[in-house]
Design an enzyme around this catalytic site. Sequence first.
Site, PDB file in Angstrom:
ATOM      1  N   TYR A   1     -53.440  10.956  59.928  1.00 34.53           N
ATOM      2  CA  TYR A   1     -53.311   9.525  60.360  1.00 34.53           C
ATOM      3  C   TYR A   1     -54.131   8.568  59.625  1.00 34.53           C
ATOM      4  CZ  TYR A   1     -56.489  10.129  64.345  1.00 34.53           C
ATOM      5  OH  TYR A   1     -57.552  10.413  65.249  1.00 34.53           O
ATOM      6  N   GLU A   2     -54.110   7.249  59.579  1.00 34.56           N
ATOM      7  CA  GLU A   2     -54.787   6.316  59.026  1.00 34.56           C
ATOM      8  C   GLU A   2     -54.759   6.187  57.537  1.00 34.56           C
ATOM      9  OE1 GLU A   2     -55.921   4.018  61.194  1.00 34.56           O
ATOM     10  OE2 GLU A   2     -55.993   2.742  59.568  1.00 34.56           O
ATOM     11  N   GLY A   3     -53.202   6.751  57.125  1.00 30.76           N
ATOM     12  CA  GLY A   3     -53.210   6.849  55.551  1.00 30.76           C
ATOM     13  C   GLY A   3     -53.329   8.348  55.443  1.00 30.76           C
TER      14      GLY A   3
END
Lengths: 590, 259
Positions: A436-438
């Site tokens: 997550y978060e890229g």
Amino acid sequence: MSEYRPPISDLMFSLEHVVGYPAVAALPGFEHADLETVRDILTESGEFMADAVAPTNRESDTVGAHRNDDGSVTTPPGFIAAYDAYVEAGWGAVPLPEEFGGGGFPRTIGLIIQEMMLSANMAFALCPLLTQGAIEALLNYGSDEQKKSYLPKMVTGEWAGTMNLTEPQAGTDVGALTTRAVKNDDGTYAITGQKIFITFGEHDLSEQIVHLVLARTPGAPEGTKGISCFIVPKFLVNEDGSLGERNAVECLSIEEKLGIHGSPTCVMNYDGATGYLIGEENKGMRIMFVMMNSARLSVGMQGVAVAERAYQQSLAYAQERRQGLAIGAAGKDSAIIEFPDVRRMLMTQKAYLEAARHLMLLNAANVDISTNHPDEATRTRADEIVGLLTPICKGFGTDLGNELTSIALQIHGGMGFIEETGVAQHYRDVRIAAIYEGTNGVQAADLVGRKLGVRRGSSFTEYIKEIGSLDKELAKAGKGFASIRTNLAASVDALGKTTNWMLRHGLQDPNSILAGSSPYLRMWGVTLGGWLLAKGALAAAGMGDAKLAEEKLVLARFYAEQLLPQGVALQGAATAGESDLFALDAAALA
Amino acid sequence: MIKIAVLVKEVPDTWSDRRIDPGTKRVDRDGDVVIDEINEKAVEAALQVKESGGGEVTAVTMGPKNALDAVRKALAMGADAGIHIIDEALGGSDALQTSAALAAALGSRGFDLVIAGNESTDGRTAAVPAMLAERLGLSQATFLRTLTVKDGTVTGERMTDDGHVEVRASLPALVSVTEQIAEARFPNFKGIMAAKKKPVETLGLAELGIAAGDAGGANSWSVVETVAAKPPREGGTIIKDDGTAGQKLADYLASAKLI
């Protein structure tokens, strides 16, 4: 007594002797954040996390969060009490502006408090972390009125916040989102659509949840240029600040996940919910980008934090568990820590952990310089360094999170595979951080795609030069440092050559540098780690503490001789280009 | 408003291997030190007294530089002021000397109530509170698990081997408390920042009026003759069930005074 011990002395050493915190504390606005005060705050917040939060970790995994039929979500046992105590203690407010009730401390200190909270219970910590993300968006782009009505209670933690980006068809490509925002006559917007993967989208920890929602107004441009950002509170806020009517937002379901069971991952439905535009229409992505650096660093720290907790557990186990007799040992059997391969695993964990922690704090210290330094050129350069280090912190930090928790599990042998032992939880919990978060692939693409080109590559090459300049000190440091010097020099050289290769090929053949971007990011990570550990060893040598000097030297040397060489080894993969990745037809991969 | 003094002390962290230095025969204090947990509870008790009827809490410690951390912790929890007795000449003081130094520090300050932990986790003499009360001429109520102050009287339950007795003393008084007295609060962020501005007084031999010839390990009244390492842990007792295991188990527990 808790099973988690905050690594206060390691943290203080890193701040004082490796990442240059004294210079941060000397910046205007941070005068009150001197080392002594910082030590008090870290000691007490660490004790809080160990005693009030860490004991919730196991049950948060085994019981998890539950959605009830009425759409409400019940968090695991102990969460409400721990959260209330967290709000009461005020730890979330430490790094936030004093204007809204915060402590005005540097981001660096806030990040350390996050580390300890994440070690104590990653699933629990995500609620305050997401709140912090929402606070930063409002601080940077909210109107004065929006700040006044939302920030004070979010800063204390009385109100929580969320980030609503993802939709089923809009994950990494957030520009593909379709949630609609239609302007009402009174200037508010009616928000309609579904969001998925919303961390703490619904829960029972706070009376109010402030959702930040990305949506598209009618006729907005395609892609990321047509995204706007809205505040959608769970309860509308009355003029006097009290909570009013329930807004048309609800949690439809929560996901069954591999880990972080205590964190409710929600499908959120917005059915004409009242939203308030932040900033201007179609400028939503700018707001997201502000938070991105900050959130990505925090996620990188998740890798370190969970790996630290797993390390502590595996170290304790290696000292207790007795199997077989080590070479040269007397008696019936030996603790497994006496066996070389177990030692290798423990040293690998310890060295990487220390290196990665330095790296996270170095990034945060540069964030603080970029916001508070009086000199504009220094601020600008610090901001460039943050841009460079952020994808490395996120990618390398969370890759290490996976690797080191896996090692911790391995040390437990068969018992590690048994859930009751508890070490498997860390391995499962941290797994999401690389996604997550890229995703880490996106981090590597960001490194070569957006950051490498800054000042035609000078941002990178100047920093590589700075890393290389430690060579002079290492040369003077004597025999014990010889192998550190050689290996660091080789790694810096390989990094420099690879960077030049990337710069030469990037413009005409972007796919070739994307193909090598992940190994390139790893080269950066391991080299920075070796550099920072060497800095620490040099500093410790001059402190008149023989035991500390020996500890830091051995750790830096082990890393330089046994982990750092992969930097050189990765040069081939980083510069191989894309040809073999695509040489086989997609059908031939079957 | 009553004036309360709380005695606090830094001790080796119970996480680390605590040991006695065979050379000096003193507790090795080189490792991590923390405020003694019983003292945190004593500070909590003092703060509760203050919160119930008004008052002022002063945290008092004696020890080297890092002993100040215990005072700072108490201040962060909510104590109002600190006293740090520090002098190299005091190193190695025994319980009698420690109580004398504390008495000299507290003597003329008019404290209504002195609160101490019942014993430290390092020296464990459990003697200083009683000695201090004696030196200051205060009434003493030791080993309390509850504590109430009202109308110039302190009352509480005193733990004994068989149960407890209700005790009462008029102020000024000294009490020592057991770990059941209260759960210590966590210092909060605001408390830590506020603590920085609170006054801490430093006292040495001269201020205390203690003669150098009476101070420190070389002049102590008690002498540690020998120290010995703790014997290695022995294997547990296993009772095999041949039909009488219940009885044997009960006998065993009774012989260990566990039931």
